[in-house]
Scaffold this motif. Structure first.
Motif, PDB file in Angstrom:
ATOM      1  N   ARG A  41      17.396   2.202 -27.970  1.00 31.01           N
ATOM      2  CA  ARG A  41      17.295   3.345 -27.059  1.00 31.01           C
ATOM      3  C   ARG A  41      16.685   2.882 -25.740  1.00 31.01           C
ATOM      4  NH1 ARG A  41      15.440   7.987 -29.973  1.00 31.01           N
ATOM      5  NH2 ARG A  41      17.648   8.351 -30.053  1.00 31.01           N
ATOM      6  N   MET A  42      17.346   3.242 -24.648  1.00 26.45           N
ATOM      7  CA  MET A  42      16.849   2.896 -23.323  1.00 26.45           C
ATOM      8  C   MET A  42      16.120   4.089 -22.741  1.00 26.45           C
ATOM      9  SD  MET A  42      17.363   2.838 -19.785  1.00 26.45           S
ATOM     10  CE  MET A  42      17.097   1.629 -18.541  1.00 26.45           C
ATOM     11  N   HIS A  43      14.854   3.882 -22.356  1.00 27.15           N
ATOM     12  CA  HIS A  43      14.067   4.922 -21.700  1.00 27.15           C
ATOM     13  C   HIS A  43      13.990   4.556 -20.227  1.00 27.15           C
ATOM     14  CE1 HIS A  43      12.712   6.673 -25.501  1.00 27.15           C
ATOM     15  NE2 HIS A  43      12.650   5.431 -25.933  1.00 27.15           N
ATOM     16  N   ARG A  44      14.534   5.403 -19.387  1.00 24.08           N
ATOM     17  CA  ARG A  44      14.531   5.133 -17.957  1.00 24.08           C
ATOM     18  C   ARG A  44      13.117   5.254 -17.398  1.00 24.08           C
ATOM     19  NH1 ARG A  44      19.742   4.813 -16.563  1.00 24.08           N
ATOM     20  NH2 ARG A  44      21.246   5.975 -17.801  1.00 24.08           N
ATOM     21  N   GLY A  45      12.872   4.566 -16.288  1.00 24.97           N
ATOM     22  CA  GLY A  45      11.574   4.645 -15.630  1.00 24.97           C
ATOM     23  C   GLY A  45      11.327   6.061 -15.137  1.00 24.97           C
ATOM     24  N   LYS A  46      10.061   6.491 -15.187  1.00 22.31           N
ATOM     25  CA  LYS A  46       9.750   7.857 -14.749  1.00 22.31           C
ATOM     26  C   LYS A  46       8.282   7.953 -14.352  1.00 22.31           C
ATOM     27  CE  LYS A  46       8.904   9.320 -19.472  1.00 22.31           C
ATOM     28  NZ  LYS A  46       9.308  10.172 -20.551  1.00 22.31           N
ATOM     29  N   TRP A  47       7.966   8.990 -13.617  1.00 20.52           N
ATOM     30  CA  TRP A  47       6.595   9.269 -13.207  1.00 20.52           C
ATOM     31  C   TRP A  47       5.937  10.141 -14.264  1.00 20.52           C
ATOM     32  CZ3 TRP A  47       4.419   6.709  -9.343  1.00 20.52           C
ATOM     33  CH2 TRP A  47       5.245   6.121  -8.394  1.00 20.52           C
TER      34      TRP A  47
ATOM     35  N   TYR B 247      12.839  -2.686  -7.471  1.00 28.84           N
ATOM     36  CA  TYR B 247      12.844  -1.974  -6.189  1.00 28.84           C
ATOM     37  C   TYR B 247      11.520  -1.231  -6.004  1.00 28.84           C
ATOM     38  CZ  TYR B 247      14.286   1.669  -9.466  1.00 28.84           C
ATOM     39  OH  TYR B 247      14.353   2.522 -10.538  1.00 28.84           O
ATOM     40  N   TRP B 248      11.233  -0.870  -4.759  1.00 27.72           N
ATOM     41  CA  TRP B 248      10.006  -0.149  -4.419  1.00 27.72           C
ATOM     42  C   TRP B 248      10.198   1.347  -4.555  1.00 27.72           C
ATOM     43  CZ3 TRP B 248       5.671  -2.669  -4.146  1.00 27.72           C
ATOM     44  CH2 TRP B 248       5.649  -3.986  -3.722  1.00 27.72           C
ATOM     45  N   LEU B 249       9.156   2.015  -5.050  1.00 24.21           N
ATOM     46  CA  LEU B 249       9.124   3.477  -5.132  1.00 24.21           C
ATOM     47  C   LEU B 249       7.882   3.965  -4.399  1.00 24.21           C
ATOM     48  CD1 LEU B 249       9.800   3.851  -8.948  1.00 24.21           C
ATOM     49  CD2 LEU B 249      11.345   4.538  -7.134  1.00 24.21           C
ATOM     50  N   ARG B 250       8.033   5.025  -3.620  1.00 22.31           N
ATOM     51  CA  ARG B 250       6.863   5.598  -2.940  1.00 22.31           C
ATOM     52  C   ARG B 250       5.975   6.261  -3.994  1.00 22.31           C
ATOM     53  NH1 ARG B 250       5.728   6.864   2.249  1.00 22.31           N
ATOM     54  NH2 ARG B 250       7.879   6.531   2.919  1.00 22.31           N
ATOM     55  N   ASN B 251       4.672   5.967  -3.938  1.00 26.07           N
ATOM     56  CA  ASN B 251       3.724   6.548  -4.903  1.00 26.07           C
ATOM     57  C   ASN B 251       3.744   8.068  -4.844  1.00 26.07           C
ATOM     58  OD1 ASN B 251       2.924   4.058  -5.756  1.00 26.07           O
ATOM     59  ND2 ASN B 251       1.058   4.011  -4.556  1.00 26.07           N
ATOM     60  N   GLN B 252       3.503   8.680  -5.974  1.00 20.40           N
ATOM     61  CA  GLN B 252       3.387  10.131  -6.065  1.00 20.40           C
ATOM     62  C   GLN B 252       1.954  10.433  -6.481  1.00 20.40           C
ATOM     63  OE1 GLN B 252       6.412  12.022  -8.403  1.00 20.40           O
ATOM     64  NE2 GLN B 252       8.033  10.830  -7.476  1.00 20.40           N
ATOM     65  N   ARG B 253       1.277  11.173  -5.672  1.00 15.34           N
ATOM     66  CA  ARG B 253      -0.136  11.466  -5.888  1.00 15.34           C
ATOM     67  C   ARG B 253      -0.350  12.147  -7.248  1.00 15.34           C
ATOM     68  NH1 ARG B 253      -3.997  14.628  -1.634  1.00 15.34           N
ATOM     69  NH2 ARG B 253      -5.915  14.242  -2.761  1.00 15.34           N
ATOM     70  N   GLY B 254      -1.295  11.618  -8.023  1.00 19.38           N
ATOM     71  CA  GLY B 254      -1.620  12.189  -9.325  1.00 19.38           C
ATOM     72  C   GLY B 254      -0.702  11.723 -10.451  1.00 19.38           C
ATOM     73  N   TYR B 255       0.185  10.744 -10.171  1.00 25.15           N
ATOM     74  CA  TYR B 255       1.134  10.266 -11.172  1.00 25.15           C
ATOM     75  C   TYR B 255       1.081   8.745 -11.272  1.00 25.15           C
ATOM     76  CZ  TYR B 255       3.303  14.860 -11.289  1.00 25.15           C
ATOM     77  OH  TYR B 255       3.537  16.191 -11.445  1.00 25.15           O
TER      78      TYR B 255
ATOM     79  N   ASN C 295       0.837  -1.192   0.000  1.00 22.67           N
ATOM     80  CA  ASN C 295       0.000   0.000   0.000  1.00 22.67           C
ATOM     81  C   ASN C 295       0.880   1.254   0.000  1.00 22.67           C
ATOM     82  OD1 ASN C 295      -2.345   1.458   0.005  1.00 22.67           O
ATOM     83  ND2 ASN C 295      -2.647   1.324   2.209  1.00 22.67           N
ATOM     84  N   GLY C 296       0.658   2.148  -0.978  1.00 22.13           N
ATOM     85  CA  GLY C 296       1.411   3.396  -1.047  1.00 22.13           C
ATOM     86  C   GLY C 296       2.716   3.305  -1.823  1.00 22.13           C
ATOM     87  N   TYR C 297       2.992   2.142  -2.432  1.00 21.16           N
ATOM     88  CA  TYR C 297       4.243   1.956  -3.169  1.00 21.16           C
ATOM     89  C   TYR C 297       3.981   1.328  -4.535  1.00 21.16           C
ATOM     90  CZ  TYR C 297       6.825   3.005   1.071  1.00 21.16           C
ATOM     91  OH  TYR C 297       7.337   3.637   2.167  1.00 21.16           O
ATOM     92  N   THR C 298       4.897   1.564  -5.467  1.00 24.08           N
ATOM     93  CA  THR C 298       4.869   0.968  -6.794  1.00 24.08           C
ATOM     94  C   THR C 298       6.162   0.195  -6.988  1.00 24.08           C
ATOM     95  OG1 THR C 298       3.506   2.728  -7.712  1.00 24.08           O
ATOM     96  CG2 THR C 298       4.855   1.495  -9.281  1.00 24.08           C
TER      97      THR C 298
END
Length: 127
Positions: free
Chosen positions: A94-100, A71-79, A49-52
C-alpha cells in the motif's frame, strides 16, 4: 461532482489493471500485489527557511512504478509533513502519499507550539 467522476474513472481503470485504489477522508492510497524497487539515492539540498523537502519516492502508474523526484513544499503553520511511503500488508503493498499532519504539540490549534504559546489553552476562533 468532478472529483467523483475522476475517482470513479480511476477506480475502474486500476481495477482492470490489477491495482486497486482506496479513497479515505485523509488521503488516496494505492494497493498493489508487488512492492516498489529500492529507493534511489537522491541529492537532498540544504534546508530552506519556510520550506520542507518532500523526498523522492516511487509511485504506481498503471502496472509500473515511476520515480518522482524530491521537491520543495511551502511550510504550513501548525502542521508537519509526513513523507510518502510504501507499507507491506500480507501479500499486498500500500502506498501512502505524502501529506500534512496537524502538529500534535499544538493542542489549541492556533499554529503556535505549546512550549512557545503564552496562552496554550486559548483556541483559535473560526469566523
Amino acid at each position: 461532482m468532478l472529483k467523483k467522476i475522476v475517482l470513479i474513472a480511476c477506480c475502474s481503470l486500476t481495477l482492470m489493471s490489477g491495482v486497486s485504489t482506496i479513497a479515505s477522508a485523509q488521503d488516496l492510497s494505492v494497493v498493489m500485489r508487488f512492492g516498489p524497487p529500492e529507493p534511489r539515492t537522491e541529492y537532498r539540498p540544504r534546508a530552506r527557511n519556510g520550506y520542507t523537502w518532500a523526498d523522492g519516492h516511487w509511485e504506481s502508474r498503471g502496472r509500473r512504478h515511476t520515480w518522482v523526484k524530491g521537491y520543495w513544499l511551502r511550510n504550513q503553520r501548525g502542521y508537519n509533513y509526513e513523507q510518502a511511503r510504501w507499507e507491506q500488508d500480507g501479500n499486498q503493498w500500500r502506498m501512502h502519499r505524502g501529506k500534512w499532519q496537524r502538529n500534535q504539540s499544538d493542542r489549541d490549534h492556533d499554529g503556535i507550539k505549546d512550549r512557545n504559546d503564552r496562552q496554550p489553552n486559548n483556541p483559535r476562533r473560526h469566523e
